[in-house]
Write a protein that holds these residues in place. Structure first.
Motif, mmCIF file in Angstrom:
data_model
loop_
_atom_site.group_PDB
_atom_site.id
_atom_site.type_symbol
_atom_site.label_atom_id
_atom_site.label_comp_id
_atom_site.label_asym_id
_atom_site.label_seq_id
_atom_site.Cartn_x
_atom_site.Cartn_y
_atom_site.Cartn_z
ATOM 1 N N VAL A 105 53.737 114.226 6.046
ATOM 2 C CA VAL A 105 53.090 112.855 5.051
ATOM 3 C C VAL A 105 52.801 111.708 5.261
ATOM 4 C CG1 VAL A 105 53.749 112.089 2.860
ATOM 5 C CG2 VAL A 105 54.230 114.563 3.669
ATOM 6 N N HIS A 106 53.351 110.876 6.341
ATOM 7 C CA HIS A 106 52.942 109.571 6.858
ATOM 8 C C HIS A 106 51.831 109.834 7.755
ATOM 9 C CE1 HIS A 106 53.153 106.657 10.307
ATOM 10 N NE2 HIS A 106 54.066 106.646 8.957
ATOM 11 N N THR A 110 48.397 107.412 6.897
ATOM 12 C CA THR A 110 48.298 106.592 7.649
ATOM 13 C C THR A 110 46.974 107.347 7.924
ATOM 14 O OG1 THR A 110 50.260 106.588 8.590
ATOM 15 C CG2 THR A 110 48.273 105.692 9.545
ATOM 16 N N GLU A 111 45.959 108.614 7.730
ATOM 17 C CA GLU A 111 44.980 108.805 8.008
ATOM 18 C C GLU A 111 44.045 108.559 6.423
ATOM 19 O OE1 GLU A 111 42.274 112.985 7.924
ATOM 20 O OE2 GLU A 111 43.741 112.619 9.304
ATOM 21 N N LEU A 112 44.624 108.362 5.838
ATOM 22 C CA LEU A 112 43.699 108.285 4.014
ATOM 23 C C LEU A 112 44.028 106.360 3.982
ATOM 24 C CD1 LEU A 112 45.110 110.848 1.734
ATOM 25 C CD2 LEU A 112 42.669 110.703 2.969
ATOM 26 N N GLY A 113 44.895 105.913 5.130
ATOM 27 C CA GLY A 113 43.662 104.390 4.468
ATOM 28 C C GLY A 113 45.194 103.867 4.289
ATOM 29 N N GLY A 177 45.974 100.017 -2.889
ATOM 30 C CA GLY A 177 44.878 99.347 -3.230
ATOM 31 C C GLY A 177 44.165 100.797 -2.599
ATOM 32 N N LEU A 178 44.819 102.256 -3.670
ATOM 33 C CA LEU A 178 43.708 103.141 -3.881
ATOM 34 C C LEU A 178 44.046 103.680 -4.710
ATOM 35 C CD1 LEU A 178 44.619 103.048 -0.246
ATOM 36 C CD2 LEU A 178 44.351 105.642 -0.094
ATOM 37 N N ALA A 187 46.286 116.470 -1.182
ATOM 38 C CA ALA A 187 47.137 117.188 -0.656
ATOM 39 C C ALA A 187 46.882 118.470 0.588
ATOM 40 C CB ALA A 187 47.194 118.376 -2.176
ATOM 41 N N SER A 188 45.336 118.271 0.496
ATOM 42 C CA SER A 188 44.650 118.859 1.098
ATOM 43 C C SER A 188 45.069 117.831 3.024
ATOM 44 C CB SER A 188 43.007 118.509 1.705
ATOM 45 O OG SER A 188 41.889 119.349 2.615
ATOM 46 N N THR A 189 44.668 117.149 3.357
ATOM 47 C CA THR A 189 45.052 116.513 4.755
ATOM 48 C C THR A 189 46.357 116.581 4.573
ATOM 49 O OG1 THR A 189 43.698 114.952 3.049
ATOM 50 C CG2 THR A 189 44.958 114.311 5.604
#
Length: 276
Positions: A105-106, A110-113, A177-178, A187-189
């Motif tokens: 999850v981390h 992180t990949e999503l910003g 900020g998201l 969910a996909s990531t």
């Protein structure tokens, strides 16, 4: 009697198909409203559903947390997620998969910003000390095979009343900020990271994840208290060992803990916990 729920209706049908094809899953089931994604995944397993499959809900009416707690799950306020897997190899340290899930999850967030993330043993994801995500694992034996349901909750946009009622610091992606975070993209990531890391864990155990966990642990080197039942262990947090167990330096020497909760925790308020 369990009420029959309908999945993949309306726009959810196309979204489920896209996720199933992208992630190479046997099934993706998206519900508008459900008691609990973990409970539904366990029912699906008992009915013989093929793995791996993913259960998502836009709202939960009885979200499940660790130690019998409730995970607050209003419509649109969070990602409510359960991934069901068949474990192809024997592993006697399945509890460490909670830590592997938190690492997944981390990595996904992180990949999503999302920035400034760290971890709280055994499976919370925090942002600057505030809880953003929690995890609940459940297992089942069916026909001589072992199955695992990995439940994950990520706070997307919690109502202010829930934030103030939980009894512990929490945050959500909107506050970070998201505001337009897409639960299906999240969910996909997460699933992409999770399937790969679970496969690695089943082959090598937790040792290959130990250094990564300790580098992200929010309490490493700090004075902590860990409660397990009526027992409380106090000392300096030394990180986790190669099995994902907690190492604490007490006045009596180093102790290794296989379960428990680092205090202060929401347990004192008896309100919420981990997903799903």
């Amino acid at each position: 009697m369990t009420q029959i729920q309908v999945y993949n209706t309306g726009s959810n049908a196309a979204k489920a198909q896209l996720l199933r094809e992208k992630l190479a899953l046997a099934g993706v089931f998206i519900y508008q409203r459900l008691d609990s994604t973990n409970a539904q995944a366990m029912r699906d397993l008992a009915a013989g559903e093929a793995c791996p499959f993913l259960v998502l809900a836009r709202q939960q009416t009885a979200g499940k947390g660790r130690r019998g707690r409730v995970w607050e799950s209003p419509a649109g306020a969070g990602l409510y997620y359960s991934l069901a897997l068949e474990l192809k190899a024997e592993n006697r340290n399945l509890a460490a998969l909670s830590l592997v899930t938190a690492l997944s999850v981390h990595a996904a967030l992180t990949e999503l910003g999302v920035t400034n993330l760290n971890l709280k043993w055994p499976n919370d994801v925090l942002n600057c000390g505030r809880k953003l995500s929690g995890i609940l694992l459940e297992s089942m034996i069916r026909g001589g095979s072992q199955f695992l349901v990995i439940g994950i909750g990520v706070n997307l946009n919690l109502p202010a009343a829930i934030k103030t009622s939980l009894g512990q610091p929490v945050t959500d992606l909107a506050a970070l900020g998201l505001q337009a975070a897409d639960p299906d993209e999240i969910a996909s990531t997460i699933t992409g990271y999770l399937i790969g890391r679970v496969d690695e864990f089943m082959k090598t155990g937790f040792a290959s994840f130990q250094a990564e966990w300790n580098s992200l642990d929010a309490f490493l080197g700090q004075a902590i208290e860990v409660q397990l039942g009526d027992q409380c262990t106090a000392g300096e947090m030394l990180g986790v060992n190669e099995f994902g167990e907690l190492r604490v330096l007490t006045e009596q020497g180093q102790e290794v803990l296989r379960g428990g909760e680092i205090l202060p925790s929401v347990r004192r308020q008896s309100v919420s916990g981990e997903q799903s």
